[in-house]
Design a protein around this motif. Sequence first.
Motif, PDB file in Angstrom:
ATOM      1  N   MET A 128      21.080   9.124  -8.439  1.00 50.79           N
ATOM      2  CA  MET A 128      21.337   9.977  -9.315  1.00 50.79           C
ATOM      3  C   MET A 128      22.724   9.640 -10.251  1.00 50.79           C
ATOM      4  N   TYR A 130      25.300  11.139 -12.991  1.00 47.85           N
ATOM      5  CA  TYR A 130      25.512  12.169 -13.399  1.00 47.85           C
ATOM      6  C   TYR A 130      26.975  12.273 -13.958  1.00 47.85           C
ATOM      7  N   GLU A 131      26.885  12.767 -14.968  1.00 48.19           N
ATOM      8  CA  GLU A 131      28.658  13.030 -15.538  1.00 48.19           C
ATOM      9  C   GLU A 131      29.363  14.692 -15.352  1.00 48.19           C
ATOM     10  N   VAL A 136      27.268  19.018  -9.036  1.00 48.89           N
ATOM     11  CA  VAL A 136      25.956  18.480  -9.107  1.00 48.89           C
ATOM     12  C   VAL A 136      25.879  17.582  -7.774  1.00 48.89           C
ATOM     13  N   GLY A 155      28.345   9.719  -9.387  1.00 52.80           N
ATOM     14  CA  GLY A 155      28.990  10.850 -10.327  1.00 52.80           C
ATOM     15  C   GLY A 155      30.102  10.201 -11.084  1.00 52.80           C
ATOM     16  N   ARG A 211      21.704  12.669 -15.193  1.00 48.63           N
ATOM     17  CA  ARG A 211      21.818  13.893 -15.779  1.00 48.63           C
ATOM     18  C   ARG A 211      23.157  13.935 -16.614  1.00 48.63           C
ATOM     19  N   GLY A 212      23.091  14.208 -17.819  1.00 49.73           N
ATOM     20  CA  GLY A 212      24.146  14.390 -18.669  1.00 49.73           C
ATOM     21  C   GLY A 212      23.877  14.328 -19.967  1.00 49.73           C
TER      22      GLY A 212
ATOM     23  N   GLU B 438      24.201  23.349 -14.159  1.00 52.26           N
ATOM     24  CA  GLU B 438      25.384  22.809 -15.305  1.00 52.26           C
ATOM     25  C   GLU B 438      26.377  23.670 -15.390  1.00 52.26           C
TER      26      GLU B 438
END
Lengths: 445, 445
Positions: A128, A130-131, A136, A155, A211-212, B438
């Motif tokens: 994963m 993600y930002e 998250v 992350g 995700r981002g 989110e």
Amino acid sequence: MNEPCTSLAAGTVREAALAARSAADRLATTTGAQRDAALTAVAARLTDRVPDVLAANEKDLAAARAGGLPDAVLDRLTLGAAQIEALAAMVRDLADRPDPLGEVTHGAVMPSGLEVRQIRTPIGVVGMIYEGRPNVTVDAGVLCLKSGNAALLRGSSTARHTNAALIDAMREGIAGAGLPPDALQAVPGTTHASVHELMSLTGLVDVLIPRGGRELIRTTVRESAVPVIETGVGNCHVYVDEHADLDMALSILLNAKTQRPSVCNAAESLLVHAAVAPAFLPRALAALAGRNVTVHGDRRVRAYDPAVVAATDEDWGREYLSLDIAAAVVDSMEAAVNHIRLHGSGHTEAIVTDSQAAARRFVAALDTAVVAVNASTRLADGAELGLGTELGISTQKLHARGPMGLTALTTTKYVLTGDGHIRGASPAMPGLSCDVLEGPDPGAR
Amino acid sequence: MNEPCTSLAAGTVREAALAARSAADRLATTTGAQRDAALTAVAARLTDRVPDVLAANEKDLAAARAGGLPDAVLDRLTLGAAQIEALAAMVRDLADRPDPLGEVTHGAVMPSGLEVRQIRTPIGVVGMIYEGRPNVTVDAGVLCLKSGNAALLRGSSTARHTNAALIDAMREGIAGAGLPPDALQAVPGTTHASVHELMSLTGLVDVLIPRGGRELIRTTVRESAVPVIETGVGNCHVYVDEHADLDMALSILLNAKTQRPSVCNAAESLLVHAAVAPAFLPRALAALAGRNVTVHGDRRVRAYDPAVVAATDEDWGREYLSLDIAAAVVDSMEAAVNHIRLHGSGHTEAIVTDSQAAARRFVAALDTAVVAVNASTRLADGAELGLGTELGISTQKLHARGPMGLTALTTTKYVLTGDGHIRGASPAMPGLSCDVLEGPDPGAR
């Protein structure tokens, strides 16, 4: 950077992936009850470790402040005690839900007596990238654990101490429940090189989920050799058909645009059939203005209201994520479909119409994850559709499309059971086998 | 190279993909009956055009002979009139099969009254890169047509005139049935640059399916930005458990290894539990020798027969595709599982055992597309499993895994139908929505 924090310094990316692979092999033979017990333990450890997480979060916040990062970033980074408790409650809730694994998705007995079952199994190792907010880290970690997958989490570097504290707490819970803590790991390293290594580990990492923002997703899709599940950029349209109930159209438009403008299933474009534009647009433009929405309209929309900003070509493809909307008048449903084909992002498109024929054609013509008929685009959401906790909204077409529940983190395995069944002993079912597709067997001559 | 052959000279790859996209939009609104009529017309044109295809094939063969290509290549390239007739018969058979589109794969009515349906739809534009025989051109083209997808076909350059003639015939059939001929196109160009352009067309091309050798598949997976469905490299194992019926084990072993050694679901490795090795291996080695199989064994296997070749470390991972098999004695089922985890390709693994406990553990422990219990690895085949015409065997985990039928060429679309349903009017079902994942909405503050 030399804190005694295991999640911050754990060897190479490949070593982490190998450990994840081994943990995934172990998870694949656990029962749902064992994984749920681990989730319960994770929830307890998150609650126990609130002070540690807050301290780590303070460290990240101090670094972000020292680096002069904007308030919006600081705001997203901040994790309070109440939020951690809410995350723990979510994890306990997840433990109570049905196991996504083991479902028989297809089953048959062949004429030969061979039993065929296709069963739902974990994917294996899920990466994963993600930002987003540190929460998250918990969401992704526990969704993977519930579905029997090992997780490699990467992350934002601005949240690394917070993420490491959350991961440590979750690992303690997993280990305390007798499952391998390497089922949940931070990706070692904070450089882009480590992300690139993660993207290259085909065979060890089974899927990457970015995700981002749009750029993160695009980069991952372009550069990853590991398969990617692409989550959603949304340019959702509301099309008001000539046969629309205009009160309903207004209610849906306002909900789709303003109920939560910053998310991917909010409406970004309005298309109005010319036959109802004179009746609908004056009301719609006034209502939108009343909710502080800036309308970027074509010439025909602007004719109704001088406050409408002239739309540029770029507006038709924008994901505003704000109180802005592009708007155009179209001469037919076909024109609306063509506009959406040209500018849509394949996320969610809505039609408001009382015509069965129009609804059927709109649904069939648009190649998109979700089509809403007389319903708001905002309903394209896993929780709203009863899919349980949502992993995101996929705008790709392979594997999972639209709102993704836990099953998006599963694959299937065919199990064939016989009592000495061999090929060629009885005729196959009609259909072309792989053998035929490949032509005659050179080895057989 | 200036023949008036439309399939050989059709502009740029991007132009072809744009035309395919437009054809796919049209196909998405066809009925099954319309697509089946097009298949019937394609079959008729293939029959009509036999002389043209044979002439084109002779041209390719002449060029291949002039280029000094080996006999095996010439053999694979050769297409006879009987084979073309067989392809036409296959196309007519495909027209008679059920439509894979339109199936409701999930349906529910939410507490609010919102109707939710998830329906099966075409993927869109499918790119096929293949090295194999020219018949793949027809197979791939008609499977895509049946499932409502536009196809961009990129075959071997040695077969280009043959492929072009086949594609022209099929396009005539499609056009004659009133569907867009650009639903089926050759990828323009014969250079690697054109393949790379195809791999870069995200948004226009929805999926690439490479069919061919290991190197072609690896290159496509590594370099393509377009999602790839990976088809099977097989290193299938037969594990003879301590609780095996040894007659059954011998029958399965011989079938799995020798019934058709050149295909991906043939066995390439034999593992024998130490407890039954003395009873099984002498019989098995004699029977394999009687069928001209070369056994590459570990020390313990070689003790039974001096004719067994010493296995090197490489043998455990080999896909021989020939009358060779690697063989080892293992001390436990766990050792067999570990061996397969280390060396298997995730295709098909078989266990022969009368123990329910052993079968359960073997099935659960192995992360593979197919597990066969007391059945030959050769049964991992779409036609054998009743899936209809097979597209290949997927060894990846996303989208499709194991033998792929027509549904592997489909995706789904959520259709939400309401009467003015909006978000927030009634409570969502339990579960975490994308919004919660989110975090709070910055636009709402």
